[in-house]
Scaffold this motif. Structure first.
Motif, mmCIF file in Angstrom:
data_model
loop_
_atom_site.group_PDB
_atom_site.id
_atom_site.type_symbol
_atom_site.label_atom_id
_atom_site.label_comp_id
_atom_site.label_asym_id
_atom_site.label_seq_id
_atom_site.Cartn_x
_atom_site.Cartn_y
_atom_site.Cartn_z
ATOM 1 N N ASP A 159 -8.348 4.660 12.150
ATOM 2 C CA ASP A 159 -8.806 3.338 12.564
ATOM 3 C C ASP A 159 -7.923 2.241 11.982
ATOM 4 O O ASP A 159 -7.569 1.266 12.665
ATOM 5 C CB ASP A 159 -10.258 3.118 12.135
ATOM 6 C CG ASP A 159 -11.245 3.937 12.962
ATOM 7 O OD1 ASP A 159 -10.852 4.375 14.070
ATOM 8 O OD2 ASP A 159 -12.379 4.132 12.496
ATOM 9 N N GLU A 160 -7.571 2.384 10.709
ATOM 10 C CA GLU A 160 -6.720 1.380 10.065
ATOM 11 C C GLU A 160 -5.341 1.338 10.727
ATOM 12 O O GLU A 160 -4.776 0.257 10.960
ATOM 13 C CB GLU A 160 -6.596 1.687 8.578
ATOM 14 C CG GLU A 160 -7.882 1.466 7.788
ATOM 15 C CD GLU A 160 -7.781 1.965 6.359
ATOM 16 O OE1 GLU A 160 -8.262 1.253 5.448
ATOM 17 O OE2 GLU A 160 -7.234 3.071 6.149
ATOM 18 N N GLN A 163 0.828 -1.206 0.000
ATOM 19 C CA GLN A 163 0.000 0.000 0.000
ATOM 20 C C GLN A 163 0.863 1.257 0.000
ATOM 21 O O GLN A 163 0.520 2.256 -0.643
ATOM 22 C CB GLN A 163 -0.929 0.007 1.221
ATOM 23 C CG GLN A 163 -1.915 1.179 1.228
ATOM 24 C CD GLN A 163 -3.114 0.929 2.127
ATOM 25 O OE1 GLN A 163 -3.290 -0.173 2.647
ATOM 26 N NE2 GLN A 163 -3.942 1.935 2.298
ATOM 27 N N ASN A 208 -5.672 -0.281 14.127
ATOM 28 C CA ASN A 208 -5.899 -1.723 14.004
ATOM 29 C C ASN A 208 -4.592 -2.462 13.692
ATOM 30 O O ASN A 208 -4.330 -3.550 14.209
ATOM 31 C CB ASN A 208 -6.936 -2.015 12.919
ATOM 32 C CG ASN A 208 -8.363 -1.624 13.348
ATOM 33 O OD1 ASN A 208 -8.639 -1.510 14.542
ATOM 34 N ND2 ASN A 208 -9.240 -1.403 12.380
ATOM 35 N N LEU A 242 -3.944 5.651 4.796
ATOM 36 C CA LEU A 242 -4.589 4.914 5.868
ATOM 37 C C LEU A 242 -5.248 5.896 6.835
ATOM 38 O O LEU A 242 -4.671 6.929 7.169
ATOM 39 C CB LEU A 242 -3.587 4.047 6.629
ATOM 40 C CG LEU A 242 -3.226 2.691 6.006
ATOM 41 C CD1 LEU A 242 -2.353 2.875 4.765
ATOM 42 C CD2 LEU A 242 -2.482 1.821 7.031
#
Length: 382
Positions: free
Chosen positions: A370-371, A84, A374, A367
């Motif tokens: 939250d990502e 990513q 996580n 990102l």
């Protein structure tokens, strides 16, 4: 001043010296370099002495101007995170043994599928292929196998370890930077990326531009003190009365003449180089280094004192170039040595603490909070 490489983005997976030195050069020239660091395995250079604010002086030099993220590359989700990120970056630099990045899903083939114009530079001891590709080595080993150590030392003592890591830097870091920037030009012209294979051992062979070509074409092999550039003649270091040393590089006739005139020894001009060397040893041993420094200070004869690093930092040659600078916190660093437009270089930002920029870099890659949280909870960042 806008630096030449501003806008280029580099993901740096390297540790220790060769890769970090290469990416330091890129960062000094304006590239945005992001170190990808293990959350659990420290870069050994960071723990060297002396320490400044929790990181070694050497680490702070090699990693200045960079950013740092932590990532457990063995985590099941780590490769996906890099995939990513990679679309935002132009260049990858890695220094693992051949095959490691492939096992992690981060080799050139895998990343080029995501970003076809990626420039991917691998720095290793013996290259990505060949009989020694999987073998460990250090600077001293690369110089030994490459033939460099066979003519680097004294006839009565053999080779000597160098304080500067020639294979790591001159044969690893600098070719890497040249190759990377060449690939950037090629990409701008043709739109294609590149896979770069830098072998420190290969490039140690290639460094021997003056002695190796003759040896490879039938000339007698040069050994210790057998060539005029490695101690057979008077081009050498000489001990002074106070057990210091002075270097004499007066090879050209005009410099040799000025050397002998300054020593008041013009009668030695007709001696062979070997015999002249014997006489110079006796002459330089009669006075302290400071005396010889004073006598040769205004003489253009290629004669200079052997200085310590702290003495070098105070020498007019470097003070006048503003090469040694002090930060607001009192840390002394070597400034970037490459100049543009005759402008003195300023020190880059200090080296990052491990993982200091993880959240920012991930957010820049798209990102959300939250990502990121996580991934952190899952242990991807350590």
């Amino acid at each position: 001043m806008m630096k030449p490489l501003a806008g280029l983005k580099v993901l740096d997976f390297s540790t220790l010296l060769p890769g970090p030195y290469a990416t330091m050069l890129l960062a000094d020239l304006g590239a945005d370099v992001v170190r990808v660091e293990s959350p659990t395995r420290d870069d050994l250079v960071r723990n060297m002495r002396p320490q400044i604010a929790g990181q070694s002086a050497a680490f702070r030099y090699l990693n200045r101007g960079k950013r740092s993220i932590t990532l457990d590359l063995k985590h099941a989700d780590a490769a996906a995170v890099i995939h990513q990120l990679i679309d935002e970056y132009d260049i990858v630099v890695e220094q693992f043994r051949p095959g490691v990045m492939q096992r992690l899903g981060l080799d050139y083939t895998a990343l080029a599928e995501v970003k076809p114009d990626l420039i991917y530079c691998s720095i290793s001891g013996y290259g990505q292929t060949g009989a020694y590709a999987d073998k460990a080595g250090h600077d001293i080993n690369f110089l030994s196998l490459a033939g460099v150590a066979s003519h680097m030392g004294r006839a009565d003592a053999g080779p000597c370890p160098l304080g500067v890591q020639v294979a790591d830097q001159a044969a690893g870091s600098h070719p890497a930077v040249v190759a990377i920037l060449s690939a950037v030009i090629q990409r701008d012209r043709l739109g294609k990326g590149a896979q770069i294979d830098i072998s420190m051992a290969d490039n140690s062979v290639a460094l021997q531009a003056l002695l190796a070509p003759g040896a490879l074409n039938g000339a007698t092999e040069d050994s210790y003190e057998s060539h005029f550039l490695n101690g057979s003649g008077f081009y050498d270091y000489y001990r002074t009365r106070d057990q210091r040393y002075i270097s004499v590089g007066s090879l050209e006739p005009q410099f040799k003449q000025r050397l002998l005139e300054t020593l008041k020894a013009t009668e030695l001009a007709s001696l062979s180089d070997a015999d002249l060397k014997v006489q110079l040893k006796e002459i330089f041993a009669t006075e302290d280094l400071a005396v010889w420094q004073q006598r040769f200070s205004d003489v253009d004869a290629c004669v200079e004192p052997v200085l310590t690093m702290t003495e070098a930092a105070q020498h007019p040659a470097f003070v006048s170039r503003d090469l040694i600078q002090t930060t607001a916190d009192g840390e002394v660093q070597i400034a970037p040595a490459i100049r543009f437009d005759n402008e003195a270089n300023e020190l880059p930002a200090e080296a990052p603490v491990r993982g200091a920029d993880t959240d920012l870099v991930m957010a820049d890659a798209g990102l959300n909070n939250d990502e990121i949280n996580n991934l952190r909870a899952a242990g991807v960042f350590g």
